[in-house]
Write a protein that holds these residues in place. Structure first.
Motif, PDB file in Angstrom:
ATOM      1  N   CYS A 112       0.704  -1.329  -0.058  1.00 35.84           N
ATOM      2  CA  CYS A 112      -0.139  -0.143   0.086  1.00 35.84           C
ATOM      3  C   CYS A 112       0.888   1.168  -0.058  1.00 35.84           C
ATOM      4  CB  CYS A 112      -0.989  -0.089   1.187  1.00 35.84           C
ATOM      5  SG  CYS A 112      -2.375   1.120   0.886  1.00 35.84           S
ATOM      6  N   THR A 143      -4.864   3.167   6.587  1.00 40.90           N
ATOM      7  CA  THR A 143      -3.342   3.413   5.996  1.00 40.90           C
ATOM      8  C   THR A 143      -2.637   4.398   6.782  1.00 40.90           C
ATOM      9  OG1 THR A 143      -3.911   4.832   4.116  1.00 40.90           O
ATOM     10  CG2 THR A 143      -4.056   2.493   3.608  1.00 40.90           C
ATOM     11  N   LEU A 198      -4.051  -1.750   4.855  1.00 40.39           N
ATOM     12  CA  LEU A 198      -5.281  -1.414   3.936  1.00 40.39           C
ATOM     13  C   LEU A 198      -6.256  -2.441   4.404  1.00 40.39           C
ATOM     14  CD1 LEU A 198      -6.386   0.327   1.496  1.00 40.39           C
ATOM     15  CD2 LEU A 198      -5.635  -1.762   0.050  1.00 40.39           C
TER      16      LEU A 198
END
Length: 771
Positions: free
Chosen positions: A154, A288, A322
């Motif tokens: 991510c 995140t 995530l």
């Protein structure tokens, strides 16, 4: 009449001079504007009299007359400066010099001791380049160099990839100590605070001789500035802010020395970072966010023939994973992979919920050395590292009311290194060393890898010969490694033992055709023992949202690396062209396996560790043209062709070809504004078409272009430097996915990101003791 007037003029001047006080002195110190480091061998000129600054940047001019005095100060690589002072008594001044705009970013640090990687391709980040990367992770920082990319999880986790090789194949040394943590995971970022670095050095290619086995891909050296050895008190404050995830990063350094104990230097440093959810061009990436707090302390005692240093660092971070990568069932997993947007989307928030990682890494180091004029230098380094990694699943265990993690790893490492650098003689110089390490790993809660104990030792010798323009280097090393795993009862309860004894060696040449052209070539063998995760992994790897299985039958990787580079540097041209070829026997990699794995915790893409014989061929090109003063046009190109020789197909999960073109203009200095520049660049990452057929869960993403801008300058406000840099990445807010991101199955990369970086060097004026 003319003779009489001339006589009167001479008599008047003589009387005036004798009436003046011409026994005054001016003492001073000359420092670098960016780092406030002392500048040695600066030339100070007054009335055609010249003096040089010493190793501490100090100078003294005597027998000066009262009144106005004009100083001309110059130093190699710096702008010549003229200063005017009015003196009426003995005076002390401080002079700050700035480096020339286009030279500062490519400043080479000339050391008295040549490093052992002289015949290999190397890159350095320091000075202004390092300022422009403040607030980034170590992986993101070195990815700006040719031949280096990152493997990402991510937007919050990245680790460096050199020539397609990463994780345990790339060694990272923090202040001279090899980083030992759970670095086997692709989503396990290095636990190092880049703010501690004064210089980051990247050594490309096999470097096992000096730094130990495993360094097949290369080595990254994170080096702080030397501890001060003179009476001073100075520091540095850094601030970085990012628009995409509202991240704020602050860091400070304070270091000094005492007049009563001039051999004792100290430094304290700390950093805090906090960021919210990242934002893709069309949606927020849920969960995140990140939070990080670090500090380090160092104390050093340095004398002419002996010295010692103690260093401690503490690193703690919490990283959100995530949410959209954790799927309940196989149907939804395929739906998520096929969907152009994540099935779960978030909003702006600093909250970090499950799933997430919590990591604490501590490092303590002691180093001592003894210098002998007859035989050379002996040094010993002892280091202790403790790493605790806790990973939390998306959902709490059924029936549990506490926040119990999915699993926790506790790894402790002790290392001891001895080196002897013999006295240079007849062009020969070299080093002999022996190193040893022991490591234990325990786990709690769920199972992913077993507990283990390993031990390793190595002995090596490297010799170098200099003759005029030629430099040759050769070395050999022998390593022994022992590993015992402790499988749980649920996995059979066995305690298998693995042992390996493998030699390695290298030979290289560096030749300077002239002051503008340099060529080197290096041939090296290296090896890497399979890691416990590759041998015995069995379960869900929550950080990468995948199900992984190891194989106890894996054999050590054996690598042969041939690399060469040509460097050309003229007033209007700087070029570096590198070629490399790796032949790796028993190359270990994660291979996607079909179908995906369904567990009680959800459905995950499945991977298995396997081996093959591999060939990696590539090139790194870095060209800068300077057609006019202040104007730079740059191209960086990285090419890689990776083949699975056993299966006669391309290797999976290798970096695609990439190219970056940029233009930058540095304006002339104006009063107290120096080094003002404007720049723009376009990064083009090609679609990865060199992949095996029908192996991955999703086809490689499309090629993408990113437009970036940057600007910055340095101010001098009442002798106080202030450095400001602003950058915009992905300025057009382009939607794209990167092939090396493990979460490309589920989400896009970050959108536009504006960064502001401020650095303030601070010098505290101390009362100097008269000698």
């Amino acid at each position: 009449m003319k003779s009489f007037l001339l006589y009167l003029l001479v008599m008047y001047a003589s009387v005036y001079v004798h009436a003046q006080n011409c026994s005054l002195s001016v003492k001073g110190k000359i420092t670098d504007e960016n780092s406030i480091d002392a500048l040695e061998a600066a030339v100070v000129t007054v009335n055609n009299v010249q003096v040089l600054s010493d190793s501490k940047g100090r100078f003294e001019l005597k027998n000066l007359c009262a009144g106005k005095v004009v100083f001309t100060v110059s130093h190699l690589g710096c702008e010549t400066k003229q200063l005017e002072y009015t003196i009426a008594a003995d005076t002390t001044v401080r002079i700050i010099l700035s480096h020339k705009g286009h030279d500062l970013e490519n400043l080479e640090i000339v050391q008295h001791k040549k490093e052992s990687h002289v015949t290999q391709a190397t890159e350095e980040i320091q000075g202004v380049q390092l300022q422009k990367l403040q607030g980034l992770t170590l992986g993101e920082s070195v990815s700006k160099l040719p031949g280096v990319t990152t493997i990402n999880t991510c937007s919050t986790i990245s680790k460096p990839v050199i020539h397609g090789l990463h994780s345990n194949r790339v060694l990272i040394l923090n202040n001279g100590v090899r980083l030992e943590s759970q670095q086997w995971g692709s989503e396990h970022a290095p636990e190092i605070d880049p703010y501690i670095a004064k210089k980051i050095t990247l050594i490309k290619g096999a470097s096992s001789l000096r730094y130990g086995s495993d360094a097949i891909g290369g080595v990254i050296l994170v080096d702080p500035a030397p501890l001060p050895t003179e009476q001073e008190l100075k520091g540095e404050f850094n601030l970085a802010a990012f628009s995409n995830n509202a991240e704020v990063s602050t860091s400070g350094i304070l270091q000094g020395n005492l007049a009563k104990v001039p051999s004792l230097g100290w430094r304290i440093q700390g950093t805090f970072r906090k960021g919210a959810n990242a934002k893709a061009p069309q949606y927020w990436l849920k969960n995140t966010g990140m939070e990080e707090g670090n500090f380090s302390v160092a104390l050093g005692w340095k004398k002419q023939h002996y010295g010692a240093e103690v260093f401690y660092s503490f690193f703690k971070t919490k990283i959100g994973i995530l949410s959209a990568a954790h799927i309940h069932n196989l149907t939804d997993l395929q739906k998520a992979i096929d969907s152009p947007v994540p099935l779960e989307q978030g909003k702006f928030s600093y909250a970090i919920n499950r799933p997430y990682q919590d990591i604490v890494h501590q490092l303590a180091k002691f180093r001592g050395y003894l210098q002998s004029d007859k035989v050379g230098m002996f040094a010993a380094t002892f280091a202790l590292q403790h790493n605790q990694r806790t990973e939390f699943d998306k959902h709490k265990p059924i029936g549990d009311n506490d926040d119990r993690p999915a699993f926790q790893f506790l790894i402790q490492t002790m290392t001891l290194d001895f080196t002897w650098e013999h006295k240079p003689t007849r062009g020969f110089s070299g080093i002999v060393g022996v190193s040893g390490s022991t490591q234990t790993n325990n786990y709690r809660y769920g199972y992913f890898i077993p507990g283990f104990w390993n031990f390793g030792t190595g002995v090596y010798a490297i010799e170098r010969w200099n003759y005029k323009k030629l430099e040759l280097e050769a070395g050999v090393r022998l390593d022994y490694k022992w590993l015992q795993a402790y499988l749980p009862v649920s996995k059979g309860g066995a305690k298998p033992i693995h042992q390996w004894i493998v030699p390695s060696g290298s030979i290289g040449m560096d030749y300077h055709f002239n002051e503008h052209v340099r060529w080197n070539i290096n041939v090296a063998s290296a090896w890497r023992a399979p890691q416990v995760v590759e041998l015995y992994a069995d379960g869900v790897h929550h950080g990468s949202a995948s199900f992984e299985r190891g194989s106890a039958k894996l054999q050590p990787e054996i690598s042969l690396d041939v690399s060469t580079s040509l460097q050309i540097s003229y007033r209007w041209l700087r070029t570096s062209v590198g070629l490399y070829q790796y032949l790796i026997q028993n190359y270990i990699y994660l291979k996607p396996t079909q179908p995906a794995q369904l567990t009680i915790r959800g459905a995950y893409p499945a991977f298995a560790y396997t081996q093959t014989n591999a060939s990696l061929t590539g090139s790194d090109v870095d060209i800068t043209i300077m057609p006019a003063k202040g104007l730079e046009i740059n191209n960086k190109t990285s090419l890689l062709f990776a083949r699975n020789l056993t299966a006669k197909e391309w290797l999976i999960l290798m970096p695609p070809q990439r190219m970056e073109n940029g233009v930058r203009y540095t304006f002339k200095d104006f009063k107290n504004t120096k080094g003002f520049y404007l720049g723009t660049s376009v990064t083009h990452v090609f679609r990865q078409t060199l992949v095996p057929d029908n192996q991955d869960y999703s086809a490689p993403p499309k090629a993408y272009w990113l437009l970036n801008f940057e600007t910055g300058t340095s101010f001098l406000i009442r002798q106080q430097p202030l450095h400001i840099h602003i950058s915009i990445t992905n300025a057009l807010n382009i939607r794209y996915r990167d092939y090396l991101n493990r979460f490309r199955y589920f989400a896009d990369e970050k959108g536009i990101n504006v960064a502001l970086r401020i650095q303030i060097p601070i010098q505290f004026l101390l009362k100097q003791k008269n000698k």
